[in-house]
Motif scaffolding. Structure first.
Motif, PDB file in Angstrom:
ATOM      1  N   MET A  62       6.335   7.707  -8.695  1.00 27.31           N
ATOM      2  CA  MET A  62       6.333   6.920  -9.918  1.00 27.31           C
ATOM      3  C   MET A  62       7.360   7.437 -10.929  1.00 27.31           C
ATOM      4  N   LEU A  63       7.593   8.765 -10.890  1.00 22.80           N
ATOM      5  CA  LEU A  63       8.515   9.378 -11.840  1.00 22.80           C
ATOM      6  C   LEU A  63       9.968   9.091 -11.504  1.00 22.80           C
ATOM      7  N   ILE A  64      10.327   9.197 -10.234  1.00 19.70           N
ATOM      8  CA  ILE A  64      11.747   9.107  -9.880  1.00 19.70           C
ATOM      9  C   ILE A  64      12.180   7.700  -9.474  1.00 19.70           C
ATOM     10  N   PHE A  65      11.207   6.814  -9.228  1.00 20.65           N
ATOM     11  CA  PHE A  65      11.557   5.443  -8.849  1.00 20.65           C
ATOM     12  C   PHE A  65      11.013   4.480  -9.903  1.00 20.65           C
ATOM     13  N   PRO A  66      11.808   4.164 -10.926  1.00 17.03           N
ATOM     14  CA  PRO A  66      11.334   3.274 -12.003  1.00 17.03           C
ATOM     15  C   PRO A  66      10.862   1.912 -11.489  1.00 17.03           C
ATOM     16  N   ARG A  67      11.479   1.413 -10.421  1.00 21.24           N
ATOM     17  CA  ARG A  67      11.090   0.109  -9.891  1.00 21.24           C
ATOM     18  C   ARG A  67       9.646   0.110  -9.424  1.00 21.24           C
ATOM     19  N   LYS A  68       9.194   1.245  -8.891  1.00 18.66           N
ATOM     20  CA  LYS A  68       7.801   1.345  -8.468  1.00 18.66           C
ATOM     21  C   LYS A  68       6.851   1.242  -9.656  1.00 18.66           C
ATOM     22  N   ARG A  97       7.489  -0.431 -12.419  1.00 19.53           N
ATOM     23  CA  ARG A  97       7.491  -1.819 -12.872  1.00 19.53           C
ATOM     24  C   ARG A  97       6.643  -2.710 -11.970  1.00 19.53           C
ATOM     25  N   LEU A  98       6.728  -2.443 -10.644  1.00 19.37           N
ATOM     26  CA  LEU A  98       5.988  -3.271  -9.698  1.00 19.37           C
ATOM     27  C   LEU A  98       4.538  -2.833  -9.568  1.00 19.37           C
ATOM     28  N   GLY A  99       4.262  -1.610 -10.036  1.00 22.91           N
ATOM     29  CA  GLY A  99       2.895  -1.106  -9.942  1.00 22.91           C
ATOM     30  C   GLY A  99       2.498  -0.678  -8.555  1.00 22.91           C
ATOM     31  N   THR A 100       3.484  -0.395  -7.699  1.00 23.90           N
ATOM     32  CA  THR A 100       3.183   0.036  -6.328  1.00 23.90           C
ATOM     33  C   THR A 100       2.906   1.521  -6.313  1.00 23.90           C
ATOM     34  N   SER A 101       2.237   1.973  -5.279  1.00 25.25           N
ATOM     35  CA  SER A 101       1.913   3.393  -5.173  1.00 25.25           C
ATOM     36  C   SER A 101       2.909   4.050  -4.228  1.00 25.25           C
ATOM     37  N   LEU A 102       2.555   4.115  -2.919  1.00 24.23           N
ATOM     38  CA  LEU A 102       3.465   4.688  -1.950  1.00 24.23           C
ATOM     39  C   LEU A 102       3.994   3.577  -1.054  1.00 24.23           C
TER      40      LEU A 102
END
Length: 227
Positions: free
Chosen positions: A214-220, A222-227
């Protein structure tokens, strides 16, 4: 069934369990860090290296992925000693785990690198970026993001596989468990506690990777995805 469970016999050993958990986390953390670096470099070599380098790395990956981790640990711990180089059990454990996980990381990262669209690489070439700059700014970040779930699963398995290092007397959780059960003769209770600790460690490690993602991938985020 006349067996009487007695977990109170394990209470005096809580500090030993804690030390075993801490060493397991240390082995896993160092192996993950160096394994990721080594695996990424190997993946770059396989994807963009000279023919002889691709063959060399490919041979290394095949050998490691098709031999047991326990055999690799014994070769490193006892084999290096034959050459006059003596490593502590903990250091040999880290080296063996790094050698092993690097091969698996290489294949995962290679898949990520190959998933990056060729047009993006061509655009980087048109902008005059060097090969290193292209990998740094264009290829590696999206590659890691796409294979991050696979990397996470592999590194959780690495943490669990660190239990094998107890065979060379690395004092991680499994080794501590064997010592405690031989002292208390409460094998069933001891291994139940150990299984629960490994289960807890798996959740902790997955949670740490989720937070890092979540910290290094801003797109995650925004999308609210986990892994």
């Amino acid at each position: 069934m006349t067996y009487q469970f007695d977990f109170t016999a394990l209470l005096p050993y809580w500090r030993d369990f804690a030390e075993g958990v801490w060493l397991t986390l240390q082995l896993s953390a160092w192996s993950t860090l160096f394994g990721f670096i080594g695996g990424t470099l190997c993946a770059i070599a396989r994807a963009d290296g000279a023919p002889w380098l691709r063959r060399l790395v490919g041979g290394y990956v095949e050998v490691i992925r098709n031999t047991p981790l326990l055999v690799q640990i014994f070769l490193i711990y006892f084999g290096i000693a034959v050459l006059g180089i003596h490593l502590s059990a903990n250091l040999a454990a880290v080296v063996a785990l790094v050698v092993n996980i690097t091969a698996y990381t290489c294949e995962i990262m290679r898949a990520g690198i190959e998933s990056v669209h060729k047009a993006q690489i061509e655009a980087a070439d048109c902008l005059g970026l060097s090969r290193w700059q292209t990998y740094r700014h264009v290829i590696l970040r999206p590659a890691v993001e796409r294979v991050y779930p696979a990397l996470t699963s592999q590194y959780v398995l690495l943490m669990l596989a660190s239990s094998i290092t107890s065979q060379i007397s690395a004092e991680e959780l499994t080794a501590v468990t064997g010592r405690i059960q031989s002292d208390t003769f409460r094998s069933f209770e001891t291994y139940i506690v150990t299984a629960l600790l490994y289960l807890l460690l798996s959740f902790v490690v997955r949670g740490a990777f989720w937070a890092f993602g979540m910290l290094i991938f801003p797109r995650k985020r925004r999308l609210g995805t986990s892994l």
